[in-house]
Write a protein that holds these residues in place. Structure first.
Motif, PDB file in Angstrom:
ATOM      1  N   TYR A  13      37.843  46.209  51.901  1.00 28.33           N
ATOM      2  CA  TYR A  13      37.919  47.376  52.804  1.00 28.33           C
ATOM      3  C   TYR A  13      39.316  47.600  53.363  1.00 28.33           C
ATOM      4  O   TYR A  13      39.502  48.388  54.275  1.00 28.33           O
ATOM      5  CB  TYR A  13      36.941  47.196  53.971  1.00 28.33           C
ATOM      6  N   ASN A  84      42.844  39.804  43.314  1.00 31.11           N
ATOM      7  CA  ASN A  84      42.680  39.862  41.853  1.00 31.11           C
ATOM      8  C   ASN A  84      41.736  38.809  41.261  1.00 31.11           C
ATOM      9  O   ASN A  84      41.107  39.047  40.242  1.00 31.11           O
ATOM     10  CB  ASN A  84      44.052  39.697  41.190  1.00 31.11           C
ATOM     11  N   ARG A 177      48.773  37.422  47.974  1.00 40.45           N
ATOM     12  CA  ARG A 177      49.604  37.948  46.883  1.00 40.45           C
ATOM     13  C   ARG A 177      50.671  36.953  46.417  1.00 40.45           C
ATOM     14  O   ARG A 177      51.300  37.144  45.380  1.00 40.45           O
ATOM     15  CB  ARG A 177      50.276  39.252  47.315  1.00 40.45           C
TER      16      ARG A 177
HETATM   17  N1  NAD Z   1      46.678  51.043  42.855  1.00 39.52           N
HETATM   18  C1  NAD Z   1      47.508  50.719  43.825  1.00 39.52           C
HETATM   19  O1  NAD Z   1      48.433  51.459  44.149  1.00 39.52           O
HETATM   20  C2  NAD Z   1      47.283  49.421  44.559  1.00 39.52           C
HETATM   21  C3  NAD Z   1      47.975  49.168  45.748  1.00 39.52           C
HETATM   22  C4  NAD Z   1      47.680  47.986  46.439  1.00 39.52           C
HETATM   23  C5  NAD Z   1      46.781  47.085  45.939  1.00 39.52           C
HETATM   24  N2  NAD Z   1      46.147  47.337  44.750  1.00 39.52           N
HETATM   25  C6  NAD Z   1      45.176  46.362  44.212  1.00 39.52           C
HETATM   26  O2  NAD Z   1      43.985  46.458  45.001  1.00 39.52           O
HETATM   27  C7  NAD Z   1      43.376  45.180  45.174  1.00 39.52           C
HETATM   28  C8  NAD Z   1      43.213  44.882  46.660  1.00 39.52           C
HETATM   29  O3  NAD Z   1      44.491  44.904  47.251  1.00 39.52           O
HETATM   30  P1  NAD Z   1      44.688  45.328  48.775  1.00 39.52           P
HETATM   31  O4  NAD Z   1      46.121  45.639  48.954  1.00 39.52           O
HETATM   32  O5  NAD Z   1      43.673  46.316  49.184  1.00 39.52           O
HETATM   33  O6  NAD Z   1      44.373  43.917  49.452  1.00 39.52           O
HETATM   34  P2  NAD Z   1      44.049  43.642  50.968  1.00 39.52           P
HETATM   35  O7  NAD Z   1      44.451  42.239  51.212  1.00 39.52           O
HETATM   36  O8  NAD Z   1      44.576  44.732  51.823  1.00 39.52           O
HETATM   37  O9  NAD Z   1      42.446  43.739  50.972  1.00 39.52           O
HETATM   38  C9  NAD Z   1      41.640  42.852  50.265  1.00 39.52           C
HETATM   39  C10 NAD Z   1      40.202  43.108  50.662  1.00 39.52           C
HETATM   40  O10 NAD Z   1      39.361  42.261  49.880  1.00 39.52           O
HETATM   41  C11 NAD Z   1      38.378  41.694  50.725  1.00 39.52           C
HETATM   42  N3  NAD Z   1      37.906  40.449  50.151  1.00 39.52           N
HETATM   43  C12 NAD Z   1      38.629  39.352  49.823  1.00 39.52           C
HETATM   44  N4  NAD Z   1      37.812  38.386  49.345  1.00 39.52           N
HETATM   45  C13 NAD Z   1      36.558  38.898  49.379  1.00 39.52           C
HETATM   46  C14 NAD Z   1      35.277  38.387  49.031  1.00 39.52           C
HETATM   47  N5  NAD Z   1      35.132  37.169  48.548  1.00 39.52           N
HETATM   48  N6  NAD Z   1      34.184  39.202  49.199  1.00 39.52           N
HETATM   49  C15 NAD Z   1      34.337  40.455  49.674  1.00 39.52           C
HETATM   50  N7  NAD Z   1      35.519  40.991  50.019  1.00 39.52           N
HETATM   51  C16 NAD Z   1      36.617  40.215  49.872  1.00 39.52           C
HETATM   52  C17 NAD Z   1      39.082  41.511  52.054  1.00 39.52           C
HETATM   53  O11 NAD Z   1      38.131  41.401  53.096  1.00 39.52           O
HETATM   54  C18 NAD Z   1      39.898  42.806  52.121  1.00 39.52           C
HETATM   55  O12 NAD Z   1      39.096  43.834  52.643  1.00 39.52           O
HETATM   56  C19 NAD Z   1      44.296  44.185  44.464  1.00 39.52           C
HETATM   57  O13 NAD Z   1      43.767  43.926  43.196  1.00 39.52           O
HETATM   58  C20 NAD Z   1      45.623  44.915  44.355  1.00 39.52           C
HETATM   59  O14 NAD Z   1      46.376  44.523  43.222  1.00 39.52           O
HETATM   60  C21 NAD Z   1      46.383  48.491  44.077  1.00 39.52           C
END
Ligand code: NAD
Length: 376
Positions: A13, A84, A177
């Protein structure tokens, strides 16, 4: 009968959770789509936070357990926006239960597990998409069209950089990360993967790569106890050379150590008849130089891709009214909805995720062995 409403469960989220929530909220409002997305349930680990986000973005329910969520019969689509290392486990469990899959990039942390994800969605015959959102910027889609129309002629060069500076302070904590067990690689899988995807989108598949990676800051304070330090187990930068199947050559660089650069994601393509340049920090514009122009008028023109003829723009505003980063996620959902209604997968999908991962892993292998690696 194809469903006309899809109940979505989103896992994660935070940063991407916000981008995806906005896309689910807006896609059916800006566009007349063949399917309606229902924001059924959001999932995250911390109750207080997940409830806050649930309320703020209008998800109907929340959960703290992704396994329970993917088992629910009323869920049609599982959207993966977590670190990831749990992308593939969630995909496999969800696909087994017939859920369609939307997954953030990179698809996983190794080629071996990404192959399992692709096998799982194929076996279950579910629809799938990977959120390589930059492909969905109208100006980058326009670049693809100009290349397809032959306006660049024979492609010679791809030059791509993704530059950031957010971890340059050695006091920046050891977040997920920066740990290989959660992230796979560092800058490489996080942002170099966007360059790989954009280059594959524009120019085609790569046939060989050679690269280098470096970790400048080897230890960092632990997030929960800054007096203690832990080891950084991923790269801080990555760069590589490649040859494409069409014999074009590519130069790629991604780093989180470029002071002043925040999300400078830029790609330039040079061909026998012209050049194209696109940068995410100016994402409505495409620069185009054409050797077909009269000699006295040649020069880069800056095309503002906000006309109704440009991809996705019909759904938004009159010409000249820009769109932004968040709209690229809406555009991805628009493509998913149309592909779903046609009984197809959108592009890019999990197979692209696997192809991107093959390039990522080959670059890391080449950095280790100091060899060129063939991508078979
Ligand atoms: N397309 C883009 O431009 C872009 C940009 C940033 C991140 N990403 C990708 O999106 C993904 C998430 O990155 P982010 O920046 O949102 O990370 P973040 O750290 O902001 O959020 C991670 C989320 O995952 C949840 N989470 C972690 N472990 C969990 C579990 N076991 N069960 C349920 N929820 C869990 C956390 O509570 C958190 O809400 C990554 O794979 C990242 O590479 C893509």
């Amino acid at each position: 009968m194809k469903k006309s409403e899809l109940n979505v469960a989103m896992i994660g989220y935070a940063f991407m959770g916000k981008a995806h929530s906005n896309a689910f909220l807006c896609a059916n409002r800006f566009f007349d789509l063949p399917v309606k997305f229902n924001m059924t349930i959001i999932c995250g680990r911390t109750e207080k936070n997940v409830r806050q986000v649930q309320k703020k973005w209008g998800w109907q329910q929340y959960s703290r357990d992704w396994k329970e969520v993917v088992r629910r019969n009323d869920i049609d689509v599982v959207d993966v926006a977590t670190p990831n290392n749990i992308h593939v486990p969630i995909i496999i469990e969800a696909a087994k239960r017939g859920k369609h899959i939307l997954c953030e990039k990179p698809l996983g942390i190794s080629v071996a597990e990404c192959k399992k994800a692709v096998e799982a969605v194929k076996k279950a015959k579910v629809h799938h998409m990977i959120w390589h959102n930059y492909r969905k910027a109208p100006a980058l889609s326009l670049a693809k069209r100009l290349i397809n129309e032959g306006r660049l002629g024979t492609i010679y060069h791809v030059r791509a950089v993704f530059l950031q500076d957010w971890i340059i302070d050695p006091k920046y904590p050891l977040v997920w990360r920066l740990k290989s067990e959660e992230s796979g690689s560092g800058t490489h899988g996080d942002i170099c993967v966007h360059l790989i995807d954009a280059a594959r989108f524009l120019v085609g598949e790569m046939k060989e790569v050679t690269g280098m990676v470096e970790t400048f800051i080897k230890e960092r304070p632990l997030p929960d106890d800054p007096r203690k330090k832990g080891k950084v187990t991923v790269d801080d930068m990555s760069s590589f050379l490649c040859r494409f199947e069409n014999d074009a050559v590519g130069v790629f660089e991604a780093t989180r150590f470029a002071p002043g650069r925040k999300a400078h994601n830029k790609i330039e393509v040079n061909g026998s008849k012209g050049s194209l340049v696109w940068c995410s920090e100016d994402l409505n514009y495409l620069e185009f130089y054409s050797k077909d122009d009269p000699k006295h008028m040649r020069g880069f023109r800056k095309i503002m891709a906000t006309e109704a003829v440009h991809p996705y723009l019909k759904g938004y505003w009159p010409p000249g009214h820009s769109i932004s980063y968040e709209h690229t996620f809406i555009n991805a959902l628009v493509d998913f909805a149309h592909a779903f209604a046609r009984g197809e997968n959108p592009s890019p999908n999990l197979e692209d995720g696997l192809k991107n991962q093959i390039v990522l892993e080959a670059v890391l292998k080449s950095a280790q062995t100091k060899q060129w690696i063939q991508l078979s």
